[in-house]
Design a protein around this motif. Structure first.
Motif, PDB file in Angstrom:
ATOM      1  N   GLY A 241       0.814  -1.208   0.000  1.00 31.26           N
ATOM      2  CA  GLY A 241       0.000   0.000   0.000  1.00 31.26           C
ATOM      3  C   GLY A 241       0.848   1.258   0.000  1.00 31.26           C
ATOM      4  O   GLY A 241       0.581   2.212  -0.745  1.00 31.26           O
ATOM      5  N   GLY A 242       1.888   1.266   0.824  1.00 26.71           N
ATOM      6  CA  GLY A 242       2.755   2.433   0.896  1.00 26.71           C
ATOM      7  C   GLY A 242       3.505   2.688  -0.401  1.00 26.71           C
ATOM      8  O   GLY A 242       3.572   3.828  -0.897  1.00 26.71           O
ATOM      9  N   ILE A 243       4.081   1.640  -0.981  1.00 26.66           N
ATOM     10  CA  ILE A 243       4.864   1.804  -2.209  1.00 26.66           C
ATOM     11  C   ILE A 243       3.982   2.214  -3.384  1.00 26.66           C
ATOM     12  O   ILE A 243       4.325   3.122  -4.151  1.00 26.66           O
ATOM     13  CB  ILE A 243       5.628   0.501  -2.528  1.00 26.66           C
ATOM     14  CG1 ILE A 243       6.717   0.270  -1.468  1.00 26.66           C
ATOM     15  CG2 ILE A 243       6.248   0.563  -3.919  1.00 26.66           C
ATOM     16  CD1 ILE A 243       7.424  -1.067  -1.590  1.00 26.66           C
ATOM     17  N   VAL A 244       2.824   1.562  -3.535  1.00 24.73           N
ATOM     18  CA  VAL A 244       1.944   1.887  -4.660  1.00 24.73           C
ATOM     19  C   VAL A 244       1.411   3.309  -4.531  1.00 24.73           C
ATOM     20  O   VAL A 244       1.350   4.064  -5.523  1.00 24.73           O
ATOM     21  CB  VAL A 244       0.793   0.862  -4.773  1.00 24.73           C
ATOM     22  CG1 VAL A 244      -0.221   1.300  -5.827  1.00 24.73           C
ATOM     23  CG2 VAL A 244       1.344  -0.526  -5.109  1.00 24.73           C
ATOM     24  N   TRP A 245       1.012   3.716  -3.333  1.00 25.51           N
ATOM     25  CA  TRP A 245       0.532   5.092  -3.136  1.00 25.51           C
ATOM     26  C   TRP A 245       1.633   6.083  -3.512  1.00 25.51           C
ATOM     27  O   TRP A 245       1.372   7.083  -4.193  1.00 25.51           O
ATOM     28  CB  TRP A 245       0.109   5.302  -1.690  1.00 25.51           C
ATOM     29  CG  TRP A 245      -0.593   6.606  -1.416  1.00 25.51           C
ATOM     30  CD1 TRP A 245      -0.094   7.875  -1.582  1.00 25.51           C
ATOM     31  CD2 TRP A 245      -1.934   6.776  -0.938  1.00 25.51           C
ATOM     32  NE1 TRP A 245      -1.015   8.812  -1.227  1.00 25.51           N
ATOM     33  CE2 TRP A 245      -2.164   8.170  -0.829  1.00 25.51           C
ATOM     34  CE3 TRP A 245      -2.954   5.890  -0.586  1.00 25.51           C
ATOM     35  CZ2 TRP A 245      -3.370   8.696  -0.376  1.00 25.51           C
ATOM     36  CZ3 TRP A 245      -4.166   6.409  -0.134  1.00 25.51           C
ATOM     37  CH2 TRP A 245      -4.373   7.803  -0.033  1.00 25.51           C
ATOM     38  N   MET A 246       2.848   5.822  -3.058  1.00 25.57           N
ATOM     39  CA  MET A 246       3.963   6.714  -3.367  1.00 25.57           C
ATOM     40  C   MET A 246       4.178   6.833  -4.873  1.00 25.57           C
ATOM     41  O   MET A 246       4.400   7.940  -5.401  1.00 25.57           O
ATOM     42  CB  MET A 246       5.236   6.200  -2.697  1.00 25.57           C
ATOM     43  CG  MET A 246       6.451   7.083  -2.894  1.00 25.57           C
ATOM     44  SD  MET A 246       7.949   6.311  -2.233  1.00 25.57           S
ATOM     45  CE  MET A 246       8.163   4.954  -3.405  1.00 25.57           C
ATOM     46  N   TRP A 250       3.786  10.058  -7.248  1.00 26.06           N
ATOM     47  CA  TRP A 250       4.942  10.416  -8.074  1.00 26.06           C
ATOM     48  C   TRP A 250       4.489  10.689  -9.516  1.00 26.06           C
ATOM     49  O   TRP A 250       4.906  11.645 -10.150  1.00 26.06           O
ATOM     50  CB  TRP A 250       5.943   9.276  -8.036  1.00 26.06           C
ATOM     51  CG  TRP A 250       7.364   9.637  -8.378  1.00 26.06           C
ATOM     52  CD1 TRP A 250       7.813  10.768  -8.995  1.00 26.06           C
ATOM     53  CD2 TRP A 250       8.508   8.839  -8.095  1.00 26.06           C
ATOM     54  NE1 TRP A 250       9.169  10.723  -9.125  1.00 26.06           N
ATOM     55  CE2 TRP A 250       9.630   9.543  -8.578  1.00 26.06           C
ATOM     56  CE3 TRP A 250       8.701   7.596  -7.499  1.00 26.06           C
ATOM     57  CZ2 TRP A 250      10.928   9.054  -8.481  1.00 26.06           C
ATOM     58  CZ3 TRP A 250       9.990   7.105  -7.390  1.00 26.06           C
ATOM     59  CH2 TRP A 250      11.085   7.819  -7.873  1.00 26.06           C
ATOM     60  N   ILE A 251       3.601   9.820 -10.002  1.00 28.61           N
ATOM     61  CA  ILE A 251       3.094   9.981 -11.369  1.00 28.61           C
ATOM     62  C   ILE A 251       2.249  11.242 -11.490  1.00 28.61           C
ATOM     63  O   ILE A 251       2.393  12.024 -12.442  1.00 28.61           O
ATOM     64  CB  ILE A 251       2.269   8.745 -11.783  1.00 28.61           C
ATOM     65  CG1 ILE A 251       3.181   7.517 -11.903  1.00 28.61           C
ATOM     66  CG2 ILE A 251       1.526   9.000 -13.096  1.00 28.61           C
ATOM     67  CD1 ILE A 251       2.432   6.211 -12.050  1.00 28.61           C
ATOM     68  N   LYS A 252       1.350  11.469 -10.515  1.00 25.78           N
ATOM     69  CA  LYS A 252       0.413  12.603 -10.621  1.00 25.78           C
ATOM     70  C   LYS A 252       1.075  13.934 -10.282  1.00 25.78           C
ATOM     71  O   LYS A 252       0.853  14.944 -10.964  1.00 25.78           O
ATOM     72  CB  LYS A 252      -0.802  12.379  -9.714  1.00 25.78           C
ATOM     73  CG  LYS A 252      -1.788  13.548  -9.790  1.00 25.78           C
ATOM     74  CD  LYS A 252      -3.089  13.242  -9.126  1.00 25.78           C
ATOM     75  CE  LYS A 252      -4.027  14.458  -9.158  1.00 25.78           C
ATOM     76  NZ  LYS A 252      -4.313  14.919 -10.539  1.00 25.78           N
ATOM     77  N   THR A 257       6.457  11.684  -2.047  1.00 24.21           N
ATOM     78  CA  THR A 257       6.582  12.325  -0.741  1.00 24.21           C
ATOM     79  C   THR A 257       6.530  11.296   0.397  1.00 24.21           C
ATOM     80  O   THR A 257       5.953  10.213   0.264  1.00 24.21           O
ATOM     81  CB  THR A 257       5.464  13.352  -0.515  1.00 24.21           C
ATOM     82  OG1 THR A 257       4.206  12.656  -0.390  1.00 24.21           O
ATOM     83  CG2 THR A 257       5.387  14.339  -1.663  1.00 24.21           C
ATOM     84  N   SER A 258       7.115  11.698   1.505  1.00 20.84           N
ATOM     85  CA  SER A 258       7.042  10.850   2.691  1.00 20.84           C
ATOM     86  C   SER A 258       5.602  10.717   3.164  1.00 20.84           C
ATOM     87  O   SER A 258       5.171   9.640   3.591  1.00 20.84           O
ATOM     88  CB  SER A 258       7.921  11.428   3.811  1.00 20.84           C
ATOM     89  OG  SER A 258       7.466  12.713   4.195  1.00 20.84           O
ATOM     90  N   LEU A 259       4.836  11.814   3.075  1.00 26.42           N
ATOM     91  CA  LEU A 259       3.440  11.775   3.513  1.00 26.42           C
ATOM     92  C   LEU A 259       2.633  10.786   2.676  1.00 26.42           C
ATOM     93  O   LEU A 259       1.775  10.071   3.204  1.00 26.42           O
ATOM     94  CB  LEU A 259       2.818  13.168   3.423  1.00 26.42           C
ATOM     95  CG  LEU A 259       1.365  13.291   3.886  1.00 26.42           C
ATOM     96  CD1 LEU A 259       1.199  12.802   5.314  1.00 26.42           C
ATOM     97  CD2 LEU A 259       0.883  14.740   3.751  1.00 26.42           C
TER      98      LEU A 259
END
Length: 408
Positions: A241-246, A250-252, A257-259
């Motif tokens: 979840g963390g990696i995919v959200w990041m 990144w794409i958008k 970000t860390s947040l």
């Protein structure tokens, strides 16, 4: 023959401490770090006071309403009022391998954190007294009945609805109530909010993740293979979840970000919660991916589309995540993990249909009753602080304190 299993009690006592840690200090630090500096203490106090109020109410009558023999499948009776007639050495009726007091203690932390979670939607603008009253009323009128329906021998549990650690009971109810309350409360006067301390958010995230081992692993109510499996898939969902959200961020937005990483981890944890004791490693990874994609959409697009001010995205992360996890449970549940097969493993659509029914019923009940509670509090003592207090910051205006004091 004595049914108490020492190893199980050790594990559940540790799990209880883990879940307590999730609120005090983990959730308090996580929310506090996301808040403006001038209201950080108020945010921390909202989490901690809700935890305290609901814990006391749980001992007085909450446990009885959830786990005592019920009245028409809707709510428990008052057999255990103030833990009447329960001895420390008794076995828990709902978990005969555990001491009754320990089972009560473990479930107390769940009730308390369910209410505390809502606080993130209201930070920087709600009266502290109003929040205390809402914590009392909401836990009594919303959480206790829903917990009984699914976990305490009520009608949803009787028809086969599954919710391992609270995707419906905790995350759906608190998430929807947070949305209702945020809409009634209205937007902040200063809606742009930069986190006061991302390091605090990082610490809160790590402690929440740590505590989730007790939240999900402890929900097996024993030290067994299901507890270990639940802990493993919980961690995998959080990582993914963390990696995919990041990456999505990144794409958008062109920057990872860390947040975004921290938020994705929490989304993964919330979404795996109802399914953690029923899905295998593959299911856990898929749920982690789905958590990031769907919760990211809810936080970035849905919130912007409807313009509601859910300050710390309680609905977008916890509410949406918990509901999504319950649906995915109906698809990815595997019999050799938790005793039930979902749609993907030949179980048909029966389990999925039950999960959807529970989500619908609990959702309608939560929205209606939460609306009534917030409106009653608003019409009596008022929900919102004054404009001047909001601009000054609630730490000084309400508590007469500052989080950080510069030495002269």
């Amino acid at each position: 023959m004595d049914k108490i299993v020492v190893a199980d009690n050790v594990w559940i006592l540790v799990s209880t401490a883990f879940v307590l840690l999730m609120s005090v200090p983990a959730l308090a630090l996580f929310y506090g770090g996301l808040t403006k500096v001038k209201s950080i203490l108020n945010t921390i106090m909202m989490v901690m006071v809700a935890f305290g109020i609901v814990s006391l109410v749980w001992i007085v009558y909450g446990y009885s309403l959830v786990f005592a023999p019920d009245i028409g499948g809707f709510i428990g009776n008052l057999q255990y009022f103030f833990l009447n007639s329960i001895k420390p050495s008794d076995a828990a009726p709902a978990a005969p391998n555990l001491y009754h007091y320990l089972f009560i203690f473990f479930q107390m932390t769940f009730a308390a954190i369910a209410t505390a979670l809502m606080a993130g939607a209201f930070v920087e603008r709600m009266k502290f007294g109003a929040w205390m009253l809402i914590s009392l009323l909401w836990s009594t009128i919303v959480y206790f009945p829903v917990a009984h329906w699914i976990w305490g021998g009520g009608w949803l549990g009787d028809i086969g609805v599954l919710d391992f650690a609270g995707g419906i009971v905790i995350h759906e109810t608190s998430g929807l109530a947070a949305l209702v309350g945020a809409i009634i409360l209205g937007k902040r006067k200063e809606p742009i909010m930069l986190p006061s301390s991302l390091p605090l958010v990082a610490i809160g995230t790590g402690l929440l993740w740590f505590g989730w081992f007790g939240f999900n692993g402890g929900s097996a109510l024993a030290m067994n293979a299901q507890a270990v499996s639940a802990a493993l898939v919980t961690t995998l969902a959080a990582i993914v979840g963390g990696i995919v959200w990041m990456v999505l961020e990144w794409i958008k937005f062109k920057k990872p970000t860390s947040l975004g990483l921290f938020t994705g981890i929490i989304a993964g944890l919330a979404t795996i919660t109802p399914a953690s004791g029923f899905v295998d490693v593959f299911g856990g990874i898929v749920i982690g991916v789905a958590a990031a994609v769907v919760c990211f959409w809810a936080v970035v697009y849905l919130k912007n589309r409807f313009k509601y001010d859910d300050s710390l995205d309680v609905f977008g992360v916890h509410g949406v995540g918990g509901m999504l996890g319950a649906i995915l449970l109906g698809i990815f549940a595997k019999e050799d993990i938790g005793g039930a097969n979902g749609l993907m493993y030949g179980g048909g659509a029966g389990l999925l249909g039950k999960e959807l029914l529970a989500l619908l019923v609990v959702g309608i009940y939560t929205i209606i009753l939460s609306y009534v509670i917030f409106k009653i509090v608003d019409k009596t003592i008022g929900l919102r602080v004054s404009r001047d207090d909001e601009i000054e910051g609630l730490d000084e205006a309400i508590h007469g304190e500052k989080a950080y004091i510069k030495e002269h």
